[in-house]
Design an enzyme around this catalytic site. Structure first.
Site, short mmCIF file in Angstrom:
data_model
loop_
_atom_site.label_atom_id
_atom_site.label_comp_id
_atom_site.label_asym_id
_atom_site.label_seq_id
_atom_site.Cartn_x
_atom_site.Cartn_y
_atom_site.Cartn_z
N ARG A 17 -4.13 -8.65 -2.91
CA ARG A 17 -2.99 -8.63 -3.82
C ARG A 17 -1.62 -8.81 -3.17
O ARG A 17 -0.59 -8.63 -3.82
CB ARG A 17 -2.99 -7.35 -4.68
CG ARG A 17 -4.27 -7.20 -5.49
CD ARG A 17 -4.11 -6.31 -6.68
NE ARG A 17 -3.93 -4.92 -6.33
CZ ARG A 17 -3.87 -3.94 -7.22
NH1 ARG A 17 -3.97 -4.20 -8.51
NH2 ARG A 17 -3.70 -2.70 -6.85
N ASP A 18 -1.59 -9.17 -1.88
CA ASP A 18 -0.29 -9.46 -1.26
C ASP A 18 -0.46 -10.46 -0.12
O ASP A 18 0.04 -10.25 0.99
CB ASP A 18 0.38 -8.18 -0.77
CG ASP A 18 1.88 -8.36 -0.53
OD1 ASP A 18 2.46 -9.33 -1.07
OD2 ASP A 18 2.47 -7.54 0.19
#
Length: 210
Positions: A73-74
């Site tokens: 997610r990043d």
């Protein structure tokens, strides 16, 4: 994480020591010298990151059981690190989501990641899937090929598709035309608006290996 310990009565995490540089630092170095990112090295790095994403989501724990289904997610250049020995490390799972003991944290109302690399469905608060990490890796690949920022990503389909096509068409690729066309097509797939149209991390491994 290598160990959990206590220092002066305070909890501490012992982590692996890494000597090297992340892709953000590489970009700055190359930009200062007017040099492109070496293609062979770049696609080897992309292969390693795709393999890491596949392992995080589909790999089974060493102790057995079902896959933990980790979403990073990043994904972005500053979280992709190469060591002086040539190893590629995917850093900072601080915003990751996973399934532990069949229980999943309910974080749908929160947006995770860095906006310049975030898939449109993630920005709109829709279902979070591994395809969003593939999208972020696509933005990262674009930035390594151009040594420029992809820029703001419109979350709505009409403006989104036009921007992606404009960016991909403008990548300054030289050399074999067939290879260049293949690179642009892979990027189009990774940056597809619909999550189901993007390749999986496992499929990207096959693509980058070839």
């Amino acid at each position: 994480v290598e160990d959990l310990t206590s220092i002066d009565g305070k909890c501490a995490i012992v982590m692996e020591y890494l000597e090297g540089v992340d892709l953000k630092g590489m970009t700055a170095y190359l930009n200062e010298r007017g040099m492109p990112f070496p293609r062979a090295a770049l696609f080897e790095i992309m292969l390693c990151v795709a393999s890491a994403l596949d392992a995080a989501y589909n790999g089974k724990p060493l102790q057995g059981g079902e896959p933990v289904r980790v979403l990073h997610r990043d994904i972005k250049p500053s979280n992709i690190f190469t060591t002086v020995a040539g190893q590629v490390k995917l850093l900072d799972f601080g915003t990751a989501r996973a399934n532990f003991a069949q229980r999943e944290a309910k974080t749908q109302a929160l947006a995770f990641g860095s906006q310049g690399y975030m898939a449109p469905e993630r920005m709109l608060g829709e279902e979070d899937t591994p395809a969003a990490d593939v999208f972020s890796l696509g933005v990262t690949l674009y930035e390594m090929l151009t040594l420029e920022s992809f820029g703001r990503i419109p979350p709505r389909p009409n403006k989104f598709v036009a921007k992606v096509e404009e960016r991909i068409a403008g990548i300054p690729l030289t050399g074999d035309r067939g290879w260049n066309d293949d690179v642009r097509e892979v990027l189009r797939l990774m940056l597809s608006y619909e999550p189901n149209d993007r390749p999986t991390a496992a499929q990207l491994v096959d693509i980058f290996e070839n």
